[in-house]
Design a protein around this motif. Structure first.
Motif, PDB file in Angstrom:
ATOM      1  N   SER A  40      -2.227  -8.550   7.918  1.00 49.95           N
ATOM      2  CA  SER A  40      -1.946  -9.147   6.359  1.00 49.95           C
ATOM      3  C   SER A  40      -1.847 -10.402   6.388  1.00 49.95           C
ATOM      4  O   SER A  40      -1.003 -10.973   7.266  1.00 49.95           O
ATOM      5  N   VAL A  41      -2.446 -11.091   5.493  1.00 50.64           N
ATOM      6  CA  VAL A  41      -2.159 -12.329   5.138  1.00 50.64           C
ATOM      7  C   VAL A  41      -2.029 -12.611   3.641  1.00 50.64           C
ATOM      8  O   VAL A  41      -2.827 -12.184   2.991  1.00 50.64           O
ATOM      9  N   ALA A  42      -0.844 -13.338   3.292  1.00 52.15           N
ATOM     10  CA  ALA A  42      -0.544 -13.412   1.761  1.00 52.15           C
ATOM     11  C   ALA A  42      -1.500 -14.851   1.731  1.00 52.15           C
ATOM     12  O   ALA A  42      -1.603 -15.931   2.071  1.00 52.15           O
ATOM     13  N   VAL A  43      -2.391 -14.669   0.504  1.00 52.35           N
ATOM     14  CA  VAL A  43      -3.258 -15.820   0.212  1.00 52.35           C
ATOM     15  C   VAL A  43      -2.795 -15.984  -1.431  1.00 52.35           C
ATOM     16  O   VAL A  43      -3.079 -15.298  -2.167  1.00 52.35           O
ATOM     17  N   ASN A  44      -2.124 -17.488  -1.500  1.00 47.79           N
ATOM     18  CA  ASN A  44      -1.539 -17.637  -2.929  1.00 47.79           C
ATOM     19  C   ASN A  44      -0.517 -16.722  -3.472  1.00 47.79           C
ATOM     20  O   ASN A  44      -0.521 -16.103  -4.631  1.00 47.79           O
ATOM     21  N   GLY A  45      -0.081 -15.688  -2.662  1.00 46.16           N
ATOM     22  CA  GLY A  45       0.856 -14.746  -2.746  1.00 46.16           C
ATOM     23  C   GLY A  45       0.419 -13.245  -2.984  1.00 46.16           C
ATOM     24  O   GLY A  45       1.068 -12.230  -3.241  1.00 46.16           O
ATOM     25  N   VAL A  46      -0.888 -13.142  -2.734  1.00 46.68           N
ATOM     26  CA  VAL A  46      -1.526 -12.072  -2.876  1.00 46.68           C
ATOM     27  C   VAL A  46      -1.936 -11.374  -1.287  1.00 46.68           C
ATOM     28  O   VAL A  46      -2.508 -12.191  -0.382  1.00 46.68           O
ATOM     29  N   CYS A  47      -1.341 -10.113  -0.895  1.00 46.18           N
ATOM     30  CA  CYS A  47      -1.624  -9.504   0.403  1.00 46.18           C
ATOM     31  C   CYS A  47      -2.879  -9.308   0.672  1.00 46.18           C
ATOM     32  O   CYS A  47      -3.403  -8.298  -0.334  1.00 46.18           O
ATOM     33  N   LEU A  48      -3.543  -9.842   1.327  1.00 47.68           N
ATOM     34  CA  LEU A  48      -4.899  -9.323   1.745  1.00 47.68           C
ATOM     35  C   LEU A  48      -5.209  -8.936   3.240  1.00 47.68           C
ATOM     36  O   LEU A  48      -4.440  -9.430   4.035  1.00 47.68           O
ATOM     37  N   THR A  49      -5.954  -7.954   3.431  1.00 57.61           N
ATOM     38  CA  THR A  49      -6.278  -7.487   4.813  1.00 57.61           C
ATOM     39  C   THR A  49      -7.361  -8.261   5.456  1.00 57.61           C
ATOM     40  O   THR A  49      -8.513  -8.295   4.854  1.00 57.61           O
ATOM     41  N   VAL A  50      -7.199  -8.665   6.887  1.00 59.08           N
ATOM     42  CA  VAL A  50      -8.082  -9.514   7.590  1.00 59.08           C
ATOM     43  C   VAL A  50      -9.151  -8.488   7.885  1.00 59.08           C
ATOM     44  O   VAL A  50      -8.812  -7.220   8.411  1.00 59.08           O
ATOM     45  N   VAL A  51     -10.549  -8.730   7.652  1.00 54.74           N
ATOM     46  CA  VAL A  51     -11.724  -8.011   7.890  1.00 54.74           C
ATOM     47  C   VAL A  51     -12.180  -8.371   9.305  1.00 54.74           C
ATOM     48  O   VAL A  51     -12.768  -7.918  10.154  1.00 54.74           O
TER      49      VAL A  51
END
Length: 197
Positions: A40-51
């Protein structure tokens, strides 16, 4: 789970819209140093899953719900973004507990620069103001901030030189849209107290 302490200011490399989602490719040397598929990486505060990870670029899928509730749908190649890896059990909690589940898009209502720091007023959508409390925590574009003052659905936060220099908040101006995540503890307290009333 995150802390709201941004690790680096990254950059959008590519945006690939799909019928009901978007694929983002983002550059960040720090967050990709040990990133793997599923992290998981937060991008501008949004948790996104690394694909996928290739060099210092990682790719993530952004679903329609996330595009509706955040500013990620407005990102274009070259745009700067705040990046933070998920916290570990051994991480210092320098900010506050941040889920990366953005509640809504708010607006920078005003900006007041001083010699060494800057105050900004952030307007949150109606209904979220009840979670704002003086000296409480608020996440703006993934940055953990302390609320200095509250007036209805607008709060004031102070940005120290480090925040101004190392995050996207240093360039935010009045009228700019920002991702807002209110304190999760306040939401749980409200639900528990509400059920007892």
């Amino acid at each position: 789970m995150f802390t709201g302490i941004v690790e680096e200011r990254g950059e959008v490399v590519a945006v690939r819209p799909q019928s009901d989602s978007t694929v983002l490719s983002l550059r960040g040397a720090v967050v990709t140093a040990d990133a793997r598929h599923g992290d998981s990486v937060a991008v501008n505060g949004v948790c996104l899953t690394v694909v996928a990870v290739e060099g210092d670029v990682f790719t993530a899928d952004v679903m329609a719900e996330t595009l509706r509730r955040s500013t990620l749908g407005a990102l274009a190649p070259g745009a700067p973004v705040n990046l933070e890896r998920a916290a570990t059990l051994g991480t210092r909690l320098g900010g506050h507990l941040v889920q990366g589940h953005v509640d809504a898009v708010g607006t920078v209502a005003a900006r007041r620069p001083a010699a060494h720091w800057t105050e900004i007023d952030v307007a949150v959508p109606l209904g979220l103001g009840r979670y704002l409390v003086e000296k409480g925590s608020l996440t703006v574009d993934g940055v953990s901030l302390t609320v200095a003052a509250v007036a209805g659905d607008v709060c004031t936060v102070s940005l120290i030189p480090t925040t101004l220099a190392l995050t996207t908040l240093g360039a935010r101006q009045a009228g700019d849209a920002v991702n807002i995540e209110v304190d999760i503890i306040a939401k749980y307290v409200e639900k528990l107290v509400g059920e007892r009333a």
